[in-house]
Design an enzyme around this catalytic site. Structure first.
Site, PDB file in Angstrom:
ATOM      1  N   LYS A  71    -130.445 -60.046 -41.535  1.00 52.89           N
ATOM      2  CA  LYS A  71    -130.133 -61.686 -40.721  1.00 52.89           C
ATOM      3  C   LYS A  71    -131.530 -61.631 -39.086  1.00 52.89           C
ATOM      4  O   LYS A  71    -131.124 -63.717 -39.363  1.00 52.89           O
ATOM      5  CB  LYS A  71    -128.985 -61.546 -40.217  1.00 52.89           C
ATOM      6  CG  LYS A  71    -128.520 -63.336 -39.199  1.00 52.89           C
ATOM      7  CD  LYS A  71    -127.022 -63.395 -38.658  1.00 52.89           C
ATOM      8  CE  LYS A  71    -126.073 -63.575 -38.116  1.00 52.89           C
ATOM      9  NZ  LYS A  71    -124.795 -64.083 -37.806  1.00 52.89           N
ATOM     10  N   ASP A 170    -119.891 -63.878 -27.852  1.00 51.18           N
ATOM     11  CA  ASP A 170    -120.241 -63.202 -28.217  1.00 51.18           C
ATOM     12  C   ASP A 170    -121.050 -62.148 -28.748  1.00 51.18           C
ATOM     13  O   ASP A 170    -122.495 -62.702 -28.920  1.00 51.18           O
ATOM     14  CB  ASP A 170    -120.809 -64.832 -29.715  1.00 51.18           C
ATOM     15  CG  ASP A 170    -120.502 -64.619 -31.326  1.00 51.18           C
ATOM     16  OD1 ASP A 170    -120.371 -62.852 -31.670  1.00 51.18           O
ATOM     17  OD2 ASP A 170    -120.414 -65.008 -31.813  1.00 51.18           O
TER      18      ASP A 170
END
Ligand code: AMP
Length: 583
Positions: A71, A170
């Site tokens: 990613k 997050d």
């Protein structure tokens, strides 16, 4: 019945797939009792594709046949090499998505062709586009891309009705995002987002690895940073210690047979206190807290305006993070929704909304970047051709479209180049040029001929730019050609065929591995390890042969034990020893 659209959290470290059925969100198990698929792919020695747990195990033994954290490379025009072959980041991500699609199909007993996929709020246009392409290669139509913090807010939102302002913090394996989200009635609105695509729990692992390397250097004068296999093993030990330190005051970084000197094996056993560990990771946590304040000011808010903190991402289980947030913001973070699963759950809720399932929440998202173009203008009393003209400003709710009129600079100008930038700097050249195109064949006219440029940012955060000559209506169909190469349709097809091949021709019909076959596969792998170790016995020194026999015996005992004994520790020990002896 509503059509099937799954929600997918395509994470740096782990990925999950979820669905809403009859008003309930389910994160689909990838194996019995496991709902998390490690975002790692690999090619086994027999050429078969490994995704998830099996690839993670292989990574330790064969890093050159495995790829992790892809990613972080999404949106880059690059390739990674796996088992001697090159793959784009999109293709590697597609393998993970394809496996999730299989898992969902086996669970639902139906074809899954559509998905909502989440991305970090800070993903650029190119990174979002690459994610969409990965979906297409995997045979999934990506009906919506949503930001991870937004998805998390959706997951937490169900069941509440009062208006509130929420900070979504997050911290995953490789990315960090913080967003200020306003929730009122049915509307979830992201007011601002800030973050870092290259910060996460993996950095904590690496900090521990550096600590261990220093220890080895200081105490035994051993330098391991250039030994890839030893480094991969250290990384695994570091992650285990890190996770242990979330619930214990001390943890020991242990790796047997890490290396050898003059034929003598070197083992690592390093105790780390939580306090030492917290010192190592404090710089990273400081950085996240600075981002919290930037996000707050981006939303025009102060600490006192916050009603709640939601925690997302596995790394938020770190006690120091919870403590530092509480100290800085005066609120105790909420964490009742599993931080590993809430993004996938929110994606599924969004998927449910699109599929027409009964779920009332409406989503309003914002762009994390400013997009604009450049124009000739005066700067410091002089003509400067690269003045930045923002069209869509950071934190504007999306979808959005904005037009601006520009003028030709000289008489009979036949063409105008429109450059598209992403960034905040008043000087276009200090921003990132994400594309440019020409509008050509303009009418003969004096300087000042009007060209209207329109920026349209869709709900997925993907940008389209159009230019039109006002007088004639001459418009240019636009392709953003930028440094980051996009996949053509043909290239997508080729990639899809490659992946089909890796998954095997019968992939569509093949259900995801059921538990029985997973267990059987593990037993076969264990047997193969034993056979390999036995072949090494005749040429091993007495001391090594004793170690080998010990490990073989332990694994054999585990294999023959009644009931469901976990083979993994014994397999790992034998694999590590074989590695050391082969190195
Ligand atoms: P995610 O990308 O959200 O799946 O988060 C993965 C990251 O969370 C990895 O760096 C994990 O090592 C980390 N992680 C998982 N569990 C814990 C834990 N109990 N304490 C600290 N970090 C954890």
């Amino acid at each position: 019945m509503n059509e099937i659209i799954v929600g997918i959290d395509l994470g740096t470290t782990n990925s999950e797939v979820a669905i809403v059925r009859e008003g309930r969100v389910t994160v689909i198990p990838v194996a019995e009792g496991v709902r998390i698929l490690p975002s790692i792919v690999g090619v086994a020695e027999d050429g078969s594709l490994l995704v998830g747990e099996a690839a993670r195990n292989q990574y330790v033994l064969h890093p050159e046949r495995s790829v992790r954290s892809i990613k972080r490379r999404m949106g880059e025009d690059t390739h990674v090499t796996m088992a001697g072959k090159e793959y784009s980041p999109q293709e590697i991500s597609a393998m993970i998505l394809r496996r999730l699609k299989q898992i969902a199909e086996a669970h639902l007993g139906d074809t899954v062709a559509k998905a909502v996929i989440t991305v970090p709020a800070y993903f650029s246009d190119a990174q979002r586009q690459a994610t969409r392409e990965a979906g297409e290669i995997a045979g999934l139509e990506v009906v919506r891309i949503i930001n991870e913090p937004t998805a998390a807010a959706l997951a937490y939102e169900t069941g509440h009705s009062d208006a509130r302002t929420v900070l979504v913090y997050d911290l995953g394996g490789g990315t960090f995002d913080v967003s200020v989200v306003h929730i009122e009635g049915d509307v979830v609105e992201v007011k601002s987002s800030h973050g870092n695509n290259h910060l996460g729990g993996d950095d904590f692992d690496e900090a521990l690895v550096r600590h261990a390397l220093k220890h080895l250097k200081d105490t035994q004068n051993i330098e391991l940073s250039h030994a890839p296999v030893a480094m991969a093993r250290l990384l695994r030990a570091a992650e285990n210690a890190k996770i242990a330190l979330s619930s214990q005051p001390y943890a020991t970084l242990t790796e047997e047979y890490l290396t050898e000197r003059d034929g003598v094996p070197i083992h690592l056993s390093l105790e780390v206190s939580r306090q030492d560990y917290e010192e190592l990771i404090t710089p990273y946590i400081d950085e996240t807290l600075a981002a919290v304040h930037i996000a707050l000011s981006g939303a025009g808010m102060a600490v006192a305006d916050l009603d709640e903190i939601l925690l997302v991402g596995g790394a938020t289980r770190t006690p120091l993070i919870q403590k530092r947030l509480e100290d800085a913001l005066g609120l105790q973070p909420r964490g009742e929704v599993d931080p590993d699963l809430c993004v996938a759950m929110g994606a599924a809720i969004q998927a449910g909304i699109i599929a027409g399932a009964q779920t009332p929440t409406i989503l309003v998202d914002v762009t994390p970047y400013t997009f604009g173009t450049s124009a000739i203008s005066m700067r410091d009393g002089e003509i400067y051709p690269y003045c930045y003209v923002p069209l869509i400003r950071k934190n504007t709710p999306i979808p959005t479209s904005r037009s601006e009129a520009f003028s030709t600079a000289y008489d009979d100008q036949e063409k105008v180049e429109v450059s598209v930038y992403q960034g905040e700097d008043p000087d276009a050249l200090n921003n990132i040029e994400i594309g440019s195109f020409m509008i050509e064949g303009l009418r003969k006219a004096p300087a000042g001929n009007c060209i209207i440029t329109t920026f349209t940012l869709d709900i997925n955060g993907i940008l389209q730019v159009a230019a039109r000559e006002k007088e004639t209506g001459l418009a240019q169909s636009i392709t953003i050609t930028n440094a980051i190469a996009r996949f053509s349709g043909e290239k997508l097809d080729t990639a899809r065929t490659r992946i089909d091949k890796l998954f095997g021709d019968d992939v569509e019909q093949k259900p995801a591995q059921d538990t029985d076959s997973a267990v059987q596969r593990q037993r076969t792998e264990a047997q193969a390890l034993i056979e390999k170790a036995e072949r090494m016995l005749p040429s091993a020194s007495t001391e090594n042969a004793e170690d080998l026999i010990d490990c073989i015996e332990t694994l054999r005992d585990a294999l023959t034990a009644q009931g469901s004994v976990d083979l993994k520790p014994a397999m790992d020990a034998l694999a590590d020893l074989i590695y050391y002896l082969e190195a």
